[in-house]
Design a protein around this motif. Structure first.
Motif, short mmCIF file in Angstrom:
data_model
loop_
_atom_site.label_atom_id
_atom_site.label_comp_id
_atom_site.label_asym_id
_atom_site.label_seq_id
_atom_site.Cartn_x
_atom_site.Cartn_y
_atom_site.Cartn_z
N LEU A 24 34.52 35.80 49.90
CA LEU A 24 34.07 34.50 50.38
C LEU A 24 34.78 33.35 49.66
CD1 LEU A 24 32.05 33.42 52.46
CD2 LEU A 24 30.35 33.27 50.64
N PHE A 25 34.94 33.47 48.34
CA PHE A 25 35.60 32.42 47.56
C PHE A 25 36.93 32.91 46.97
CE2 PHE A 25 31.02 31.65 47.37
CZ PHE A 25 30.95 30.33 47.79
N TYR A 26 37.47 33.99 47.53
CA TYR A 26 38.64 34.65 46.94
C TYR A 26 39.84 33.70 46.85
CZ TYR A 26 42.30 38.11 46.14
OH TYR A 26 43.36 38.82 45.62
N ARG A 27 40.09 32.93 47.91
CA ARG A 27 41.28 32.08 47.95
C ARG A 27 41.01 30.63 47.54
NH1 ARG A 27 45.23 35.00 50.21
NH2 ARG A 27 44.66 36.74 51.57
N THR A 28 39.81 30.35 47.09
CA THR A 28 39.49 28.98 46.68
C THR A 28 39.87 28.76 45.22
OG1 THR A 28 37.25 29.58 46.00
CG2 THR A 28 37.56 28.92 48.30
N PRO A 51 40.41 40.71 39.31
CA PRO A 51 39.59 39.67 38.68
C PRO A 51 39.16 38.57 39.64
CG PRO A 51 41.86 39.59 37.89
CD PRO A 51 41.71 40.86 38.65
N ARG A 52 40.00 38.26 40.65
CA ARG A 52 39.62 37.22 41.61
C ARG A 52 38.46 37.69 42.49
NH1 ARG A 52 42.97 32.77 42.26
NH2 ARG A 52 41.94 32.38 44.26
N ILE A 53 38.47 38.97 42.87
CA ILE A 53 37.36 39.51 43.67
C ILE A 53 36.07 39.50 42.85
CG2 ILE A 53 36.45 41.63 44.71
CD1 ILE A 53 39.21 42.26 45.71
N TYR A 54 36.18 39.93 41.59
CA TYR A 54 34.99 39.95 40.73
C TYR A 54 34.48 38.53 40.50
CZ TYR A 54 31.86 41.89 37.22
OH TYR A 54 30.75 42.30 36.54
N ALA A 55 35.41 37.58 40.30
CA ALA A 55 35.02 36.18 40.09
C ALA A 55 34.39 35.60 41.35
CB ALA A 55 36.24 35.36 39.68
N SER A 56 34.93 35.96 42.53
CA SER A 56 34.37 35.49 43.79
C SER A 56 32.94 36.01 43.98
CB SER A 56 35.26 35.95 44.95
OG SER A 56 34.69 35.61 46.19
N ARG A 57 32.73 37.28 43.66
CA ARG A 57 31.39 37.87 43.76
C ARG A 57 30.42 37.18 42.81
NH1 ARG A 57 31.96 43.29 41.67
NH2 ARG A 57 33.29 43.58 43.48
N LEU A 58 30.87 36.97 41.57
CA LEU A 58 30.02 36.32 40.57
C LEU A 58 29.68 34.89 41.00
CD1 LEU A 58 30.49 36.64 36.74
CD2 LEU A 58 29.96 34.44 37.74
#
Length: 626
Positions: A24-28, A51-58
């Motif tokens: 959802l926020f992967y490319r932001t 790390p971007r996927i994990y950060a997007s989920r968090l």
């Protein structure tokens, strides 16, 4: 460049499940700083997540937590406004609870998601540092024999003796084979993803010695001695810090615990003080004070010098039986009430009022005996099965470390004399000098007689072993036999390193053993002080009926018994969690606290019941004269 996975390849790794929430926020740009901060942690935890996927989920769950928190804040402020208008305490309680949850939920959401990675990093650090002495012994053997460290890492990647070093060795071998890096370069890269200072210092010393042309074997031998001294220093420092935690707990019980109950009693005696509604004070007493004990358990866990521990089956049973113990305690409370009322010649309290008093904290002195006895028996019954199981597990799987170095040296001497490991085990299995380790050796010998290869016999016999050093010794022997590196030098070097590690552990536990008594002393003294204060005030109110019939103290006759009931409930749960703290503080295992929890529950039950029987006299037996 893709990160080379340092763990074992599992079938689930081949199929990556990524939900729309993760993207959802992967490319932001919002998750960019968070992804950078998580990148190193994920690598140190041994996770191959993007790390971007994990950060997007968090980030998604954090926003969700903030939205829920804001939704809870609105009714909280509305309730507080109603409290200002009506002065009814129920609106104050509701408002504070809504605001409290509204503030806590976003913070807890973030901490839960971050702590998952942090716990894996910490677990990996503990495991690597515990395996470093044994690994350094094998490293030294390979250097002495003139073999390339590359061969060591290739062999380690196939062994089962090391769990964490095995994954690091696989990482190094993959970098050498697939990226074409030199051994030194691959080792240097491994230090960036391993959270252990001991391992990193050892490998940096090796790389520096290679690049500067220093004598590698002598340099590494000296460094390994420094590592053992460093471990000894860390263990000593951790023991001193634990002493501070134990003293802090006693200080909390002697000041904070007693002060809180003093406020609770004073609020009941003088409700005009308006410190806090007695319902909020009661909720904190019953729930908050045991949570403080759990917080101390967490502080001990973060402070203590950790060794890899096998998870015990008793821990899972304990968690499953805790709610069963609460339910059983409530049932016993209802069953025992008419029996206790008959013995004490009191009117029995109806079951529905017993339950209402328990869940709304509105009970009085008549509720205390059945409630305290029922809950105590229920909690004790829930602790007995895990205590029996943990005692059996520890008796069967521990107590071997003091003999393992002697056993390894015997294997080394036998190998030097030309004896096979089978012959050495046959000679040692009935040796009284090896004490409890004879049971394991007899098991190994029985497996050999059944036709099982000795390497598999070592591994099968080590399945029941809980002691880390002994388990490492047996699985290392199996690996040495399998790869053909069982030499007197390698076995004796391993024995020396494990012996030093066992000595450090033994000295550490000897230092913290005295901490066993601190929670006992603090809990009992705090409880006695609370009981004396409660009994004195109850006796004063009952002996001064004329004074308390009218005026500000009239409400105290209702509120003080309610406060004593709350204090009694809180004392039971405080004793339960304090017992678990004793086990964690004195031995590093919560499971060792089951017996202490049972003892403290029994002591607390007896002391609380004394509250109802101790009477203070505030009238003179001699008539006044002019």
């Amino acid at each position: 460049m893709a990160v080379i996975s340092s763990g074992k390849k599992k079938p689930s790794d081949e199929k990556i499940n990524i939900s729309q929430i993760d993207l959802l926020f992967y490319r932001t740009p919002l998750v960019e700083p968070l992804a950078k901060s998580l990148d190193k942690k994920l690598k140190q935890a041994g996770l191959s997540d993007d790390p971007r996927i994990y950060a997007s989920r968090l980030f998604f769950f954090l926003i969700l937590g903030i939205i829920i928190g804001v939704m809870l804040l609105f009714p909280g402020f509305i309730f507080l406004r109603e409290f200002e208008l009506t002065k009814l305490s129920k609106f104050a309680v509701g408002g504070i609870m809504f605001i409290l949850f509204g503030v806590i939920i976003p913070v807890v959401t973030y901490l839960v998601l971050i702590s998952n990675v942090s716990q894996k990093v910490e677990s990996r650090r503990i495991g690597v540092e515990a395996e470093t002495p044994a690994f350094s012994a094998l490293f030294l053997v390979f250097l002495r024999s003139g073999l390339s460290p590359r061969l060591l890492f290739e062999n380690l990647s196939k062994t089962k003796a090391f769990n964490y070093m095995n994954s690091i060795a696989k990482y190094i071998v993959k970098r050498i084979n697939f990226l074409g890096e030199s051994v030194e370069k691959a080792i240097d890269e491994s230090t960036k993803i391993v959270p252990s200072k001991l391992y990193n210092d050892l490998m940096v010393t090796y790389i520096t010695a290679i690049r500067t042309g220093a004598p590698v074997f002598e340099t590494m031998q000296s460094k390994i001695k420094d590592i053992l001294k460093n471990m000894e220093l860390q263990a000593s420092k951790a023991a001193d810090n634990l002493s501070g935690v134990g003293e802090g707990y006693v200080t909390w019980l002697a000041s904070g615990f007693i002060s809180f109950f003093l406020i609770l009693i004073l609020e009941a005696v003088f409700p005009q003080l308006h410190v806090l509604p007695i319902g909020i004070l009661g909720a904190f007493a019953v729930l908050g004070i045991p949570i403080v004990n759990i917080l101390f358990v967490w502080v001990v866990d973060q402070t203590q010098y950790k060794f890899p521990e096998k998870q015990l089956r008793a821990d899972k049973i304990f968690l499953m039986l805790f709610p069963v113990g609460i339910i059983l305690g409530i049932i016993l409370m209802i069953v025992l009430e008419p029996i206790i009322a008959k013995i004490t010649h009191q009117i029995p309290v109806a079951p529905k009022y017993m339950l209402l008093g328990l869940f709304t904290l509105s009970g009085n002195l008549n509720y205390i005996p059945a409630t305290v006895i029922g809950l105590t028996i229920g909690l004790i019954l829930s602790l007995i099965p895990p205590y029996i199981i943990v005692k059996r597990e520890l008796n069967e799987g521990s107590g071997y470390d003091i003999y393992v170095a002697r056993f390894l040296r015997a294997i080394g001497e036998g190998s030097r004399a030309g004896l096979s490991p089978e012959a050495v085990i046959k000679n040692l299995k009935d040796s009284k000098e090896l004490g409890k380790l004879q049971n394991i050796l007899r098991r190994v010998y029985a497996y050999i007689n059944l036709g099982i290869p000795i390497k598999d016999a070592f591994r099968k016999a080590s399945d029941i072993i809980i002691d880390f050093s002994t388990k490492i010794a047996f699985t290392s022997l199996a690996d040495m036999i399998e790869i053909g590196s069982l030499t007197p030098e390698s076995v004796e070097t391993l024995a020396d390193q494990l012996d030093a590690q066992i000595r450090i552990r033994r000295e550490y536990y000897a230092k913290i053993k005295i901490l066993l008594y601190m929670p006992y002393i603090g809990s009992i003294l705090a409880l006695i002080a609370t009981i004396i204060l409660s009994s004195a005030i109850i006796s004063l109110l009952s002996s001064s009926s004329f004074i308390t019939s009218y005026g500000p103290l009239a409400a105290a006759q209702v509120l003080v018994p309610k406060a004593v009931y709350i204090a009694s409930l809180s004392s039971v749960f405080n004793a339960y969690t304090a017992g678990l703290l004793v086990g964690k503080l004195a031995s590093g295992r919560i499971a060792n606290g089951y017996l202490h929890a049972i003892i403290l529950l029994i002591i607390t039950m007896i002391l609380v019941l004394l509250t109802l029987s101790i009477k203070f006299s505030f009238t003179s037996p001699v008539a006044p004269t002019l």
